[in-house]
Motif scaffolding. Structure first.
Motif, PDB file in Angstrom:
ATOM      1  N   ASN A  70       0.814  -1.219   0.000  1.00 35.65           N
ATOM      2  CA  ASN A  70       0.000   0.000   0.000  1.00 35.65           C
ATOM      3  C   ASN A  70       0.846   1.267   0.000  1.00 35.65           C
ATOM      4  N   GLY A  71       2.141   1.147  -0.279  1.00 35.95           N
ATOM      5  CA  GLY A  71       3.005   2.303  -0.342  1.00 35.95           C
ATOM      6  C   GLY A  71       3.884   2.430   0.888  1.00 35.95           C
ATOM      7  N   MET A  72       4.430   3.614   1.084  1.00 33.57           N
ATOM      8  CA  MET A  72       5.318   3.892   2.216  1.00 33.57           C
ATOM      9  C   MET A  72       4.470   4.193   3.452  1.00 33.57           C
ATOM     10  N   VAL A  73       4.420   3.241   4.367  1.00 33.40           N
ATOM     11  CA  VAL A  73       3.575   3.365   5.556  1.00 33.40           C
ATOM     12  C   VAL A  73       4.406   3.910   6.712  1.00 33.40           C
ATOM     13  N   PRO A  74       3.942   4.995   7.367  1.00 29.33           N
ATOM     14  CA  PRO A  74       4.718   5.570   8.472  1.00 29.33           C
ATOM     15  C   PRO A  74       4.784   4.641   9.678  1.00 29.33           C
ATOM     16  N   THR A  75       5.923   4.651  10.345  1.00 31.02           N
ATOM     17  CA  THR A  75       6.077   3.883  11.579  1.00 31.02           C
ATOM     18  C   THR A  75       5.366   4.617  12.721  1.00 31.02           C
ATOM     19  N   THR A  76       5.319   3.951  13.872  1.00 28.50           N
ATOM     20  CA  THR A  76       4.715   4.589  15.054  1.00 28.50           C
ATOM     21  C   THR A  76       5.442   5.884  15.398  1.00 28.50           C
ATOM     22  N   ARG A  77       6.771   5.863  15.302  1.00 30.41           N
ATOM     23  CA  ARG A  77       7.554   7.087  15.586  1.00 30.41           C
ATOM     24  C   ARG A  77       7.180   8.199  14.614  1.00 30.41           C
ATOM     25  N   ALA A  78       7.033   7.867  13.357  1.00 28.14           N
ATOM     26  CA  ALA A  78       6.685   8.882  12.361  1.00 28.14           C
ATOM     27  C   ALA A  78       5.307   9.479  12.628  1.00 28.14           C
ATOM     28  N   LEU A  79       4.371   8.630  13.047  1.00 27.01           N
ATOM     29  CA  LEU A  79       3.031   9.126  13.358  1.00 27.01           C
ATOM     30  C   LEU A  79       3.061  10.101  14.529  1.00 27.01           C
ATOM     31  N   LEU A  80       3.921   9.850  15.498  1.00 26.33           N
ATOM     32  CA  LEU A  80       4.056  10.756  16.639  1.00 26.33           C
ATOM     33  C   LEU A  80       4.758  12.053  16.246  1.00 26.33           C
ATOM     34  N   LEU A  81       5.687  11.949  15.311  1.00 24.99           N
ATOM     35  CA  LEU A  81       6.444  13.124  14.891  1.00 24.99           C
ATOM     36  C   LEU A  81       5.633  14.058  13.990  1.00 24.99           C
ATOM     37  N   ARG A  82       4.721  13.492  13.232  1.00 26.56           N
ATOM     38  CA  ARG A  82       4.053  14.275  12.193  1.00 26.56           C
ATOM     39  C   ARG A  82       3.409  15.567  12.720  1.00 26.56           C
ATOM     40  N   PRO A  83       2.560  15.531  13.764  1.00 26.76           N
ATOM     41  CA  PRO A  83       1.942  16.782  14.209  1.00 26.76           C
ATOM     42  C   PRO A  83       2.957  17.774  14.755  1.00 26.76           C
ATOM     43  N   LEU A  84       4.038  17.289  15.380  1.00 23.03           N
ATOM     44  CA  LEU A  84       5.070  18.182  15.908  1.00 23.03           C
ATOM     45  C   LEU A  84       5.793  18.894  14.769  1.00 23.03           C
ATOM     46  N   ILE A  85       6.130  18.137  13.732  1.00 27.82           N
ATOM     47  CA  ILE A  85       6.854  18.726  12.598  1.00 27.82           C
ATOM     48  C   ILE A  85       5.949  19.668  11.825  1.00 27.82           C
ATOM     49  N   GLN A  86       4.693  19.283  11.639  1.00 28.18           N
ATOM     50  CA  GLN A  86       3.750  20.155  10.936  1.00 28.18           C
ATOM     51  C   GLN A  86       3.598  21.487  11.670  1.00 28.18           C
ATOM     52  N   ASP A  87       3.456  21.408  12.976  1.00 26.85           N
ATOM     53  CA  ASP A  87       3.292  22.627  13.772  1.00 26.85           C
ATOM     54  C   ASP A  87       4.552  23.491  13.725  1.00 26.85           C
ATOM     55  N   ALA A  88       5.722  22.850  13.786  1.00 27.02           N
ATOM     56  CA  ALA A  88       6.971  23.600  13.760  1.00 27.02           C
ATOM     57  C   ALA A  88       7.150  24.346  12.442  1.00 27.02           C
ATOM     58  N   LEU A  89       6.896  23.663  11.327  1.00 27.38           N
ATOM     59  CA  LEU A  89       7.050  24.311  10.025  1.00 27.38           C
ATOM     60  C   LEU A  89       6.014  25.408   9.820  1.00 27.38           C
ATOM     61  N   THR A  90       4.814  25.186  10.309  1.00 28.41           N
ATOM     62  CA  THR A  90       3.782  26.217  10.198  1.00 28.41           C
ATOM     63  C   THR A  90       4.213  27.488  10.921  1.00 28.41           C
ATOM     64  N   LYS A  91       4.788  27.326  12.115  1.00 27.13           N
ATOM     65  CA  LYS A  91       5.225  28.488  12.880  1.00 27.13           C
ATOM     66  C   LYS A  91       6.393  29.198  12.198  1.00 27.13           C
ATOM     67  N   VAL A  92       7.290  28.435  11.591  1.00 25.40           N
ATOM     68  CA  VAL A  92       8.389  29.054  10.854  1.00 25.40           C
ATOM     69  C   VAL A  92       7.846  29.868   9.688  1.00 25.40           C
ATOM     70  N   GLU A  93       6.902  29.283   8.943  1.00 25.43           N
ATOM     71  CA  GLU A  93       6.302  29.996   7.812  1.00 25.43           C
ATOM     72  C   GLU A  93       5.594  31.265   8.275  1.00 25.43           C
ATOM     73  N   GLN A  94       4.891  31.173   9.406  1.00 29.28           N
ATOM     74  CA  GLN A  94       4.201  32.346   9.923  1.00 29.28           C
ATOM     75  C   GLN A  94       5.186  33.423  10.343  1.00 29.28           C
ATOM     76  N   SER A  95       6.330  33.015  10.890  1.00 33.20           N
ATOM     77  CA  SER A  95       7.318  33.999  11.326  1.00 33.20           C
ATOM     78  C   SER A  95       7.931  34.744  10.149  1.00 33.20           C
ATOM     79  N   LEU A  96       7.931  34.129   8.986  1.00 29.71           N
ATOM     80  CA  LEU A  96       8.504  34.755   7.798  1.00 29.71           C
ATOM     81  C   LEU A  96       7.489  35.504   6.963  1.00 29.71           C
TER      82      LEU A  96
END
Length: 316
Positions: A70-96
């Motif tokens: 079914n393609g590249m399936v995220p691991t448990t660690r990746a699932l936990l990281l996803r919202p943190l990384i999304q939020d971090a990049l969103t804040k960086v974009e907002q700061s710029l």
């Protein structure tokens, strides 16, 4: 751009001066589940994504994505990281955002639109032209979906936007109403003696081509059952785009959404008639995941789609 990470007691921990672009690759893989599609989304090469994934795995000391059927399936660690990384990049974009004035219309973007092919047949070409005029560097991908799977596809970011018939109920999926549609019968006019409206007796007597997700039954059959009637279905398909090829040179009828019937009828030997079976109109919506509200490029495409389809539905 590099990111220096620190621990809680403020001692600097330099994790290879993490490139923020790696995190964008991580999110693209989460959304696409495929290296090639992630590369297309980011407008980079497949080898660049593969190289970034190797660096991400080293950085987080985790495989992050496993190859499956079914393609590249995220691991448990990746699932936990996803919202943190999304939020971090969103804040960086907002700061710029206050210091970097980038016109979204000049971006190079891939936007994936989920829709069934009746919408693609009726509106696809004009949607492409409308988007190209406003954002010439956008690449549009039409991905087949339907009302049964569309909410899941949006929640999992398999698609960015969705044009759908019927309601959207998940509160995490935002939507706009674009209008309503009814149904028309379409047939090969060379196999009918005149262009009068098809009456119920003729409708029941003739053979039918069914276009349905299940390939077994459709809305017409439900309505006929309520009045104690049935029709003879000789061919079933899940694709509206097959209708010109399945109908041509036959005396069969297909009952499909009116906007698709009118579009196909313009292509040659076909004509349309109102449907003699009382069928309710259905709502047409455009949907998107709530976090797409922060993406001005997707909101631009959403608004262009909404304007065009609303206009076309009023014309028809």
């Amino acid at each position: 751009m590099k990111l220096i990470l620190y621990n809680t007691d403020m001692n600097s921990i330099n994790l290879a001066k993490v490139d923020l672009n790696l995190l964008k690759v991580f999110l693209a893989l989460c959304q696409e589940h495929n290296v090639t599609r992630a590369a297309e989304k980011l407008c980079v090469t497949q080898s660049a994504v593969s190289s970034s994934l190797k660096r991400l795995r080293h950085l987080y000391q985790d495989p992050l994505f496993q190859r499956t059927q079914n393609g590249m399936v995220p691991t448990t660690r990746a699932l936990l990281l996803r919202p943190l990384i999304q939020d971090a990049l969103t804040k960086v974009e907002q700061s710029l955002s206050d210091t970097v004035a980038l016109d979204v219309r000049q971006q190079a973007r891939t936007v994936t639109i989920g829709l069934s092919d009746d919408f693609e047949v009726a509106f696809g070409r004009e949607l492409i032209e409308s988007i190209r005029q406003e954002a010439p560097n956008f690449r549009i991908v039409f991905k087949q979906t339907n009302s049964i799977v569309v909410e899941k596809a949006l929640k999992e970011h398999d698609i960015d936007l969705a044009i759908t018939g019927g309601g959207i109920n998940d509160p995490r999926i935002k939507h706009l109403s674009l209008g309503r549609s009814g149904y028309l019968c379409i047939y090969d006019k060379r196999h009918r003696s005149d262009d009068s409206e098809i009456l119920l007796e003729e409708f029941i007597a003739r053979e039918h081509i069914l276009i349905s997700y299940t390939g077994i039954t459709g809305s017409v059959d439900d309505c006929l059952e309520e009045i104690g009637l049935s029709r003879k279905i000789t061919v079933a398909s899940t694709h509206f785009s097959a209708i010109p090829f399945l109908l041509a040179d036959t005396d069969a009828i297909a009952t499909i959404p009116d906007f698709a019937a009118r579009k196909i009828a313009k292509q040659g030997c076909f004509a349309v008639s109102s449907c003699p079976v009382a069928m309710q109109e259905f709502a047409i919506n455009i949907g998107w995941h709530y976090d797409a509200n922060r993406d001005s490029a997707l909101m631009l495409v959403r608004d262009l789609i909404a304007t065009l389809i609303r206009t076309k539905l009023r014309i028809t």
